[in-house]
Motif scaffolding. Structure first.
Motif, PDB file in Angstrom:
ATOM      1  N   ALA A  85      44.963  96.502 -33.772  1.00  0.00           N
ATOM      2  CA  ALA A  85      43.847  96.661 -34.700  1.00  0.00           C
ATOM      3  C   ALA A  85      42.550  97.015 -33.979  1.00  0.00           C
ATOM      4  O   ALA A  85      41.780  97.853 -34.454  1.00  0.00           O
ATOM      5  CB  ALA A  85      43.675  95.378 -35.512  1.00  0.00           C
ATOM      6  N   LYS A  86      42.301  96.382 -32.842  1.00  0.00           N
ATOM      7  CA  LYS A  86      41.022  96.582 -32.171  1.00  0.00           C
ATOM      8  C   LYS A  86      41.210  96.384 -30.672  1.00  0.00           C
ATOM      9  O   LYS A  86      41.993  95.555 -30.239  1.00  0.00           O
ATOM     10  CB  LYS A  86      40.030  95.565 -32.708  1.00  0.00           C
ATOM     11  CG  LYS A  86      38.611  95.765 -32.323  1.00  0.00           C
ATOM     12  CD  LYS A  86      37.772  94.816 -33.168  1.00  0.00           C
ATOM     13  CE  LYS A  86      36.600  94.303 -32.430  1.00  0.00           C
ATOM     14  NZ  LYS A  86      35.840  93.330 -33.188  1.00  0.00           N
ATOM     15  N   LYS A  87      40.486  97.163 -29.903  1.00  0.00           N
ATOM     16  CA  LYS A  87      40.591  97.083 -28.438  1.00  0.00           C
ATOM     17  C   LYS A  87      39.194  97.252 -27.858  1.00  0.00           C
ATOM     18  O   LYS A  87      38.523  98.226 -28.139  1.00  0.00           O
ATOM     19  CB  LYS A  87      41.553  98.169 -27.975  1.00  0.00           C
ATOM     20  CG  LYS A  87      41.581  98.448 -26.521  1.00  0.00           C
ATOM     21  CD  LYS A  87      42.762  99.302 -26.126  1.00  0.00           C
ATOM     22  CE  LYS A  87      42.583 100.755 -26.344  1.00  0.00           C
ATOM     23  NZ  LYS A  87      43.625 101.582 -25.733  1.00  0.00           N
ATOM     24  N   GLU A  88      38.759  96.253 -27.063  1.00  0.00           N
ATOM     25  CA  GLU A  88      37.447  96.318 -26.421  1.00  0.00           C
ATOM     26  C   GLU A  88      37.606  96.090 -24.928  1.00  0.00           C
ATOM     27  O   GLU A  88      38.309  95.183 -24.517  1.00  0.00           O
ATOM     28  CB  GLU A  88      36.518  95.226 -26.953  1.00  0.00           C
ATOM     29  CG  GLU A  88      36.075  95.404 -28.362  1.00  0.00           C
ATOM     30  CD  GLU A  88      35.146  94.284 -28.795  1.00  0.00           C
ATOM     31  OE1 GLU A  88      34.499  93.674 -27.923  1.00  0.00           O
ATOM     32  OE2 GLU A  88      35.100  94.024 -29.991  1.00  0.00           O
ATOM     33  N   LYS A  89      36.958  96.898 -24.151  1.00  0.00           N
ATOM     34  CA  LYS A  89      36.975  96.717 -22.696  1.00  0.00           C
ATOM     35  C   LYS A  89      35.787  95.846 -22.320  1.00  0.00           C
ATOM     36  O   LYS A  89      34.643  96.227 -22.523  1.00  0.00           O
ATOM     37  CB  LYS A  89      36.909  98.065 -22.003  1.00  0.00           C
ATOM     38  CG  LYS A  89      37.215  97.993 -20.549  1.00  0.00           C
ATOM     39  CD  LYS A  89      37.457  99.382 -20.014  1.00  0.00           C
ATOM     40  CE  LYS A  89      37.937  99.289 -18.608  1.00  0.00           C
ATOM     41  NZ  LYS A  89      39.277  99.658 -18.405  1.00  0.00           N
ATOM     42  N   VAL A  90      36.068  94.653 -21.768  1.00  0.00           N
ATOM     43  CA  VAL A  90      35.007  93.726 -21.400  1.00  0.00           C
ATOM     44  C   VAL A  90      34.443  94.093 -20.035  1.00  0.00           C
ATOM     45  O   VAL A  90      33.238  94.176 -19.847  1.00  0.00           O
ATOM     46  CB  VAL A  90      35.530  92.275 -21.407  1.00  0.00           C
ATOM     47  CG1 VAL A  90      34.465  91.313 -20.953  1.00  0.00           C
ATOM     48  CG2 VAL A  90      36.027  91.909 -22.798  1.00  0.00           C
ATOM     49  N   SER A  91      35.306  94.282 -19.067  1.00  0.00           N
ATOM     50  CA  SER A  91      34.885  94.737 -17.745  1.00  0.00           C
ATOM     51  C   SER A  91      35.943  95.710 -17.243  1.00  0.00           C
ATOM     52  O   SER A  91      36.820  96.122 -17.990  1.00  0.00           O
ATOM     53  CB  SER A  91      34.704  93.554 -16.789  1.00  0.00           C
ATOM     54  OG  SER A  91      35.947  92.968 -16.501  1.00  0.00           O
ATOM     55  N   SER A  92      35.879  96.043 -15.971  1.00  0.00           N
ATOM     56  CA  SER A  92      36.800  97.051 -15.443  1.00  0.00           C
ATOM     57  C   SER A  92      38.248  96.578 -15.429  1.00  0.00           C
ATOM     58  O   SER A  92      39.160  97.372 -15.508  1.00  0.00           O
ATOM     59  CB  SER A  92      36.376  97.467 -14.035  1.00  0.00           C
ATOM     60  OG  SER A  92      36.491  96.365 -13.152  1.00  0.00           O
TER      61      SER A  92
END
Length: 92
Positions: A54-61
């Motif tokens: 549903a959702k994908k977020e990149k927090v850091s590398s």
């Protein structure tokens, strides 16, 4: 002279063994850090009727926050997963 030769052989065996051990540990660490990426970045391989990203977020590398929808669950809630180089954690 013989004792010097045996000392050199022993040191060679020790350093060779340590080198192979270090290479094996580095390879295992590198491959295990790719597991979350292989699971969640290959969303086209998922059966779309079973799991939806549903959702994908990149927090850091090397970490990210993913939200999955699994239709067979009782509450029909999205499953939130935090993935980093240390492992994955299911958030509720």
């Amino acid at each position: 002279m013989e004792s010097l030769f045996t000392l050199l052989i022993k040191l060679t065996v020790i350093f060779t063994g340590c080198g192979f051990g270090t290479l094996l540990a580095c390879w295992i660490a590198r491959e295990s850090s790719l597991i979350p990426k292989l699971i969640f970045d290959s969303e086209q391989k998922f059966d779309k009727r079973k799991i939806l990203l549903a959702k994908k977020e990149k927090v850091s590398s090397r970490s990210g926050l993913y939200e999955l929808f699994v239709p067979e669950t009782q509450g029909k809630q999205n499953l939130k997963i935090f993935s980093s180089h240390e492992g994955m954690k299911i958030l509720t």
